[in-house]
Design an enzyme around this catalytic site. Structure first.
Site, mmCIF file in Angstrom:
data_model
loop_
_atom_site.group_PDB
_atom_site.id
_atom_site.type_symbol
_atom_site.label_atom_id
_atom_site.label_comp_id
_atom_site.label_asym_id
_atom_site.label_seq_id
_atom_site.Cartn_x
_atom_site.Cartn_y
_atom_site.Cartn_z
ATOM 1 N N TRP A 63 -32.670 -116.748 -11.483
ATOM 2 C CA TRP A 63 -33.314 -115.708 -10.970
ATOM 3 C C TRP A 63 -32.390 -114.486 -11.640
ATOM 4 C CZ3 TRP A 63 -33.737 -113.996 -5.141
ATOM 5 C CH2 TRP A 63 -34.716 -113.120 -5.249
ATOM 6 N N HIS A 121 -20.231 -119.785 -15.388
ATOM 7 C CA HIS A 121 -20.293 -120.399 -13.964
ATOM 8 C C HIS A 121 -18.600 -120.508 -13.545
ATOM 9 C CE1 HIS A 121 -24.158 -121.485 -13.123
ATOM 10 N NE2 HIS A 121 -24.218 -122.420 -14.169
ATOM 11 N N SER A 151 -29.505 -127.855 -2.794
ATOM 12 C CA SER A 151 -30.238 -127.577 -4.100
ATOM 13 C C SER A 151 -29.249 -128.354 -5.099
ATOM 14 C CB SER A 151 -30.003 -125.941 -4.291
ATOM 15 O OG SER A 151 -30.408 -125.584 -5.412
ATOM 16 N N TYR A 209 -28.132 -114.062 -2.725
ATOM 17 C CA TYR A 209 -29.271 -114.329 -2.826
ATOM 18 C C TYR A 209 -30.502 -114.071 -1.787
ATOM 19 C CZ TYR A 209 -32.887 -118.151 -3.534
ATOM 20 O OH TYR A 209 -34.092 -118.862 -4.178
HETATM 21 P P1 PAP Z 1 -28.454 -123.255 -11.923
HETATM 22 O O1 PAP Z 1 -26.978 -123.360 -11.639
HETATM 23 O O2 PAP Z 1 -28.718 -124.681 -12.474
HETATM 24 O O3 PAP Z 1 -28.961 -122.358 -13.167
HETATM 25 P P2 PAP Z 1 -29.639 -121.756 -9.687
HETATM 26 O O4 PAP Z 1 -30.562 -121.036 -10.812
HETATM 27 O O5 PAP Z 1 -28.286 -121.282 -9.617
HETATM 28 O O6 PAP Z 1 -29.376 -122.913 -10.801
HETATM 29 O O7 PAP Z 1 -30.141 -122.196 -8.577
HETATM 30 C C1 PAP Z 1 -31.147 -122.927 -8.571
HETATM 31 C C2 PAP Z 1 -32.028 -122.406 -7.209
HETATM 32 O O8 PAP Z 1 -32.503 -121.126 -7.559
HETATM 33 C C3 PAP Z 1 -33.198 -123.480 -6.720
HETATM 34 O O9 PAP Z 1 -33.121 -123.513 -5.503
HETATM 35 P P3 PAP Z 1 -33.557 -124.601 -4.576
HETATM 36 O O10 PAP Z 1 -33.030 -125.824 -5.103
HETATM 37 O O11 PAP Z 1 -33.097 -124.320 -3.190
HETATM 38 O O12 PAP Z 1 -35.000 -124.452 -4.905
HETATM 39 C C4 PAP Z 1 -34.379 -122.821 -7.356
HETATM 40 O O13 PAP Z 1 -35.571 -123.049 -6.836
HETATM 41 C C5 PAP Z 1 -34.027 -121.129 -7.278
HETATM 42 N N1 PAP Z 1 -34.711 -120.354 -8.244
HETATM 43 C C6 PAP Z 1 -34.945 -120.401 -9.184
HETATM 44 N N2 PAP Z 1 -35.508 -119.397 -9.675
HETATM 45 C C7 PAP Z 1 -35.816 -118.437 -8.777
HETATM 46 C C8 PAP Z 1 -36.472 -117.276 -8.705
HETATM 47 N N3 PAP Z 1 -36.946 -116.612 -9.659
HETATM 48 N N4 PAP Z 1 -36.396 -116.621 -7.404
HETATM 49 C C9 PAP Z 1 -35.618 -117.270 -6.570
HETATM 50 N N5 PAP Z 1 -35.210 -118.293 -6.430
HETATM 51 C C10 PAP Z 1 -35.179 -119.133 -7.448
#
Ligand code: PAP
Length: 314
Positions: A63, A121, A151, A209
């Protein structure tokens, strides 16, 4: 290079031993990621104008990358040509430790599409010394611990192709509470950036967040100002902020074809399905997974870790 044989290591039982983490320089990571970070740490030389987008995994990285990219390129693309419509946000802002060579290559060759925004990260104390000494701006996103844990569990379970009934959540929970998680301990990751934001508020911005979910508009405005791309009064009147919030919303991004069926294959990766980055994006999904006892245990643990820091994080 790093001698992995001498390091503490852990293979997660809930992932059927398909993923091994090593503790090196105070944090846990896979061998590959430690090796990449080692090289980046030694050789990366940022420009002072670079902006570092930092996070512990599963805290909202995707995001934050999308929002940053949309803010910075808002005058470059129109509603139909924005790369976010056809590219997973991870490809719009590369990860320092994994895509280090690509970043350097683009920089040396003055690639006009290369933006001075680099994700990582890495914990604050493990950032290349050059990042801290060059006074680059750093934006860090964090999220409530319990949703991060869930998550993390769901992402790795799916990435390692372990069925939910076979991936014991209690084991994933215990592991996380011991500090064993990708780039963890999670609390150390946050505290490193939290302290840096207190010491260097001009350079380090923390974004939460849950605050972004509650009030995306003012957080996008704050982000744009901090990274040096503030919105003009005209843009505000024209609804540019609302447009960016909508473009980068979970609802929009997760419905795009690229994020439903595409695969993200950066250098050295076997490929991750883009849909794994978009799961539920709910604040409080953890309630479906945690027993009362687990909630109590992790809340106590976080209280203990945060004690005296001024940061409250459950
Ligand atoms: P990463 O470290 O693998 O890049 P990251 O993007 O930090 O992952 O986190 C993923 C979480 O952000 C997911 O949360 P959840 O498992 O609780 O559903 C994902 O759904 C959420 N996420 C991805 N895109 C968005 C967005 N545009 N807005 C809000 N939350 C999002």
């Amino acid at each position: 290079m790093i001698n992995f044989k001498t390091l503490p290591q852990h293979s997660s039982s809930w992932l059927k031993g398909r993923y091994t983490l090593y503790k090196y320089k105070g944090f846990w990571n896979s061998q590959k990621f430690h090796e990449w970070a080692f090289v980046a740490h030694k050789t990366f030389k940022p420009n002072p104008s670079d902006v570092i987008i930092s996070s512990c995994p599963k805290t909202g990285t995707t995001w934050l990358k999308a929002l940053t990219f949309a803010i910075v390129t808002r005058n470059k693309f129109d509603e139909s040509s924005n790369p976010l419509l056809t590219t997973v946000p991870h490809e719009c802002i590369p990860l320092l430790e994994r895509e280090f060579e690509q970043i350097e290559y683009n920089r040396i060759n003055n690639n006009p599409d290369f933006l001075p925004f680099i994700a990582t990260h890495l914990p604050y104390n493990s950032l290349p010394e050059s990042v801290v000494s060059s006074n680059c701006k750093i934006v860090y996103i964090y999220r409530n611990t319990k949703d991060v844990l869930v998550s993390n569990y769901q992402f790795f379970r799916k990435a390692c192709k372990v069925a939910e009934e076979e991936a014991c959540f209690e084991d994933a929970f215990d592991e996380f509470c011991q500090g064993i998680s990708w780039y963890g301990p999670y609390w150390d990751h946050i505290l490193g950036y939290w302290k840096a934001s207190l010491e260097r508020p001009q350079e380090v911005l923390l974004m939460k967040y849950e605050d972004m979910k509650r009030d995306a508009r003012s957080n996008v405005k704050r982000l744009a100002e901090f990274i040096g791309h503030p919105f003009t009064i005209e843009e505000e009147k024209e609804g540019v902020i609302e447009y960016i919030v909508k473009l980068c919303s979970f609802e929009n991004l997760s419905s795009l074809r690229v994020n439903k069926s595409g695969v993200h294959s950066p250098v050295g990766s076997n490929g991750v399905e883009n849909q794994l980055y978009f799961r539920k994006a709910e604040d409080g999904d953890w309630e479906k997974y945690f027993t009362d006892e687990m909630k109590e245990k992790i809340d106590e643990l976080m209280d203990q870790k945060m004690e005296g820091t001024g940061l409250v994080l459950k």
